[in-house]
Design an enzyme around this catalytic site. Structure first.
Site, PDB file in Angstrom:
ATOM      1  N   PRO A   1       0.818  -1.221   0.000  1.00  0.00           N
ATOM      2  CA  PRO A   1       0.000   0.000   0.000  1.00  0.00           C
ATOM      3  C   PRO A   1       0.847   1.264   0.000  1.00  0.00           C
ATOM      4  CG  PRO A   1      -0.903  -1.605   1.525  1.00  0.00           C
ATOM      5  CD  PRO A   1       0.411  -2.156   1.063  1.00  0.00           C
ATOM      6  N   CYS A   2       0.416   2.225  -0.848  1.00  0.00           N
ATOM      7  CA  CYS A   2       1.225   3.434  -1.038  1.00  0.00           C
ATOM      8  C   CYS A   2       0.632   4.656  -0.361  1.00  0.00           C
ATOM      9  CB  CYS A   2       1.382   3.717  -2.533  1.00  0.00           C
ATOM     10  SG  CYS A   2      -0.171   4.198  -3.353  1.00  0.00           S
ATOM     11  N   GLN A   3      -0.551   4.528   0.257  1.00  0.00           N
ATOM     12  CA  GLN A   3      -1.243   5.732   0.722  1.00  0.00           C
ATOM     13  C   GLN A   3      -0.404   6.581   1.667  1.00  0.00           C
ATOM     14  OE1 GLN A   3      -2.513   2.688   0.573  1.00  0.00           O
ATOM     15  NE2 GLN A   3      -4.689   2.694   0.059  1.00  0.00           N
TER      16      GLN A   3
ATOM     17  N   VAL B   1       2.846   6.852   1.728  1.00  0.00           N
ATOM     18  CA  VAL B   1       4.097   7.369   1.156  1.00  0.00           C
ATOM     19  C   VAL B   1       3.841   8.123  -0.146  1.00  0.00           C
ATOM     20  CG1 VAL B   1       5.580   5.655   2.213  1.00  0.00           C
ATOM     21  CG2 VAL B   1       4.559   5.152   0.001  1.00  0.00           C
TER      22      VAL B   1
END
Length: 368
Positions: free
Chosen positions: A69-71, A73
């Protein structure tokens, strides 16, 4: 290889690696992703919560792959890094890697991982790989250089137990992408949901596909065509913009398909990595230099697993550059509504952003 996939989403890693490799486990907690994965990979074991994946589930895996999950960063996210509950889930990759010690770990995320939150998330990845005694390499790659008409810069990190990941990610020093020069005789992609603080203008391609709102409202980029039309891609075209076959995500609810596609790993980039894993080559150490201090890490780097870290000067496109262009493809579109376009133009006129001469005027002509 036998592949264990974490945070599998729409299955971009699995499609990219292809049938030559065997996916033994899939993981995703989102119901929409689960529906797609069960439909497209019915033979693979699927465990929904990454916290429930245990050593015995993946003992035979040669590679752990994850588009974690990138939320936390992302530039548009909270930028909380590993202090955020979502991106911190990457720790489970290394929990499992410590237990089974696979030959390879391959991760994908947004390219802003290099600098948001002081670069500490990337520092964690380097440290975690070195703690295992793995050498590592990472590189920023743009999906548009792999034949997709989407400007999508993404971060790829590979750690290897007994081989040099630089021979996979860094041995092709690459080519320079052409400048993003807008030409009114070619399509221009932009974010119709923005206008005041950003616009994403992209020549003959779209800016990066996004996931849409938290409640599943899609917001694909728009395209201004040379004939004055302003359109948005259909979900089937969006799937193709990520390298999937049309209809790949049909098993998910229509609104939620956009989130799956926007979060996906670009299939042709994974295919390129897979091909290079099959045919590694020596990389040029003359392209390296001492790793700079934080907070902004370089676009590509390498570490020997014992503390030596080097910045590596390679391009975001492979030498086999195949630039994706909207004008070269046969895609399906729908009209952007007058209301949505009016909102964008009004925000753009009120903003301090600079727009190319004639761009906003062409949008206003379309409204008239």
């Amino acid at each position: 290889m036998r592949i264990a996939s974490l945070f599998s989403g729409a299955g971009g890693f699995e499609v990219g690696f292809g049938s030559a490799h065997n996916t033994i486990l899939l993981n995703d907690i989102a119901p929409s992703a689960i529906s797609v994965l069960r439909t497209q990979f019915p033979q693979a074991t699927l465990i929904e919560d990454v916290r429930n994946v245990q050593q015995g589930d993946i003992n035979s895996a040669d590679a752990l792959v994850a588009g974690f999950p990138c939320q936390d960063v992302s530039i548009v996210g909270g930028q909380r890094g590993l202090a955020g509950t979502r991106s911190a889930l990457v720790e489970h990759v290394f929990r499992l890697a410590t237990a089974i010690r696979p030959a390879h770990i391959l991760l994908e995320n947004v390219q802003s991982i290099r600098f948001v939150h002081g670069g500490r998330v990337l520092l964690y990845l380097m440290y975690a790989a070195e703690k295992l005694g793995y050498s590592w390499a990472y590189r920023t790659l743009d999906s548009r250089a792999f034949g997709l008409p989407q400007r999508r810069r993404r971060f790829y990190f590979m750690a290897s137990r007994d081989s040099d990941p630089g021979e996979v990610l860094l041995s092709d020093a690459g080519s320079t992408l052409p400048a993003n020069s807008l030409d009114p005789s070619l399509p221009v992609g932009f974010y119709w949901t923005e206008g005041r603080s950003g616009h994403g203008l992209t020549a003959d391609a779209i800016p990066p596909l996004k996931t849409g709102s938290s409640i599943g409202i899609p917001s694909p980029p728009a395209v201004l065509f040379p004939n004055g039309g302003v359109k948005i891609p259909t979900i089937e075209t969006a799937e193709r913009f990520q390298g999937f076959p049309e209809g790949w995500t049909e098993a998910a609810p229509p609104r939620l398909r956009w989130g799956l596609v926007g979060n996906a790993v670009s299939v042709p980039v994974v295919r390129w990595v897979s091909d290079r894993m099959n045919s590694p080559a020596v990389w040029d150490r003359k392209l390296s230099s001492p790793m700079p201090d934080r907070p902004i890490w370089p676009l590509a780097a390498w570490g020997d697993g014992r503390g030596l870290r080097l910045a590596v000067k390679v391009q975001e496109a492979p030498s086999s550059l195949e630039l994706g262009r909207i004008s070269d493809g046969n895609y399906t579109w729908t009209d952007l509504s007058d209301r949505a376009l009016t909102g964008f133009v009004n925000r753009a006129r009120e903003s301090r952003l600079r727009y190319p001469e004639g761009f906003l005027e062409r949008l206003e002509a379309r409204l008239r």
